[in-house]
Design a protein around this motif. Sequence first.
Motif, mmCIF file in Angstrom:
data_model
loop_
_atom_site.group_PDB
_atom_site.id
_atom_site.type_symbol
_atom_site.label_atom_id
_atom_site.label_comp_id
_atom_site.label_asym_id
_atom_site.label_seq_id
_atom_site.Cartn_x
_atom_site.Cartn_y
_atom_site.Cartn_z
ATOM 1 N N CYS A 39 -11.369 1.881 15.943
ATOM 2 C CA CYS A 39 -10.751 3.098 16.466
ATOM 3 C C CYS A 39 -10.420 4.076 15.346
ATOM 4 N N THR A 40 -10.399 5.344 15.694
ATOM 5 C CA THR A 40 -9.927 6.396 14.802
ATOM 6 C C THR A 40 -8.993 7.288 15.603
ATOM 7 N N ALA A 41 -8.180 8.033 14.900
ATOM 8 C CA ALA A 41 -7.300 8.988 15.577
ATOM 9 C C ALA A 41 -7.021 10.136 14.631
ATOM 10 N N THR A 42 -6.753 11.268 15.232
ATOM 11 C CA THR A 42 -6.224 12.393 14.479
ATOM 12 C C THR A 42 -4.872 12.733 15.073
ATOM 13 N N ALA A 43 -3.974 13.110 14.212
ATOM 14 C CA ALA A 43 -2.657 13.595 14.629
ATOM 15 C C ALA A 43 -2.548 14.996 14.057
ATOM 16 N N HIS A 44 -2.327 15.957 14.927
ATOM 17 C CA HIS A 44 -2.329 17.361 14.542
ATOM 18 C C HIS A 44 -1.029 18.013 14.998
ATOM 19 N N MET A 45 -0.296 18.621 14.060
ATOM 20 C CA MET A 45 0.947 19.293 14.437
ATOM 21 C C MET A 45 0.611 20.575 15.196
ATOM 22 N N VAL A 46 1.195 20.721 16.376
ATOM 23 C CA VAL A 46 1.000 21.902 17.200
ATOM 24 C C VAL A 46 2.075 22.936 16.902
#
Length: 151
Positions: A136-143
Amino acid sequence: MAMLRSAARHAGLGALACCLAMGSAQAAPADYDGEWQFVLACGPNAVTRAAGYTMRQEATLAEGRFSDTRLLRGDRWQQTDRWEAEVVDGQMRLTVTSQRGNSNWETRLTGAATHDWRFALTGGLLLSDGREVRECTATAHMVTPAPASLA
């Protein structure tokens, strides 16, 4: 004269140590507070060959952490996912603990900040016996940053 050179050398070393310490400073967990969007993508199941999937989650980080529980429903099933994330020493850890009927599994990912407002995470989905069956991979992006965050 030799004494002046020695003093200058020590002053220069002190300034260098100061600058190095400042350059290696880590952001505090609260510096990442705000509204975040997570996109988790897992590949096919290595055991059952079930297709991969993508999940999205929005979350509010406070003091560098968040926790949220989601209930998913299908025609004949119900699944509970507990999302938890924390930022420690510039690294984000994301864990999604899932339960469907008598089956339990956990998706664990970690990764470094690629910017003040984004993390790239890698890991896998582990069955209750500890076997990893999906990469698995994930991105976390501040909105939206909280007041006084890094972004």
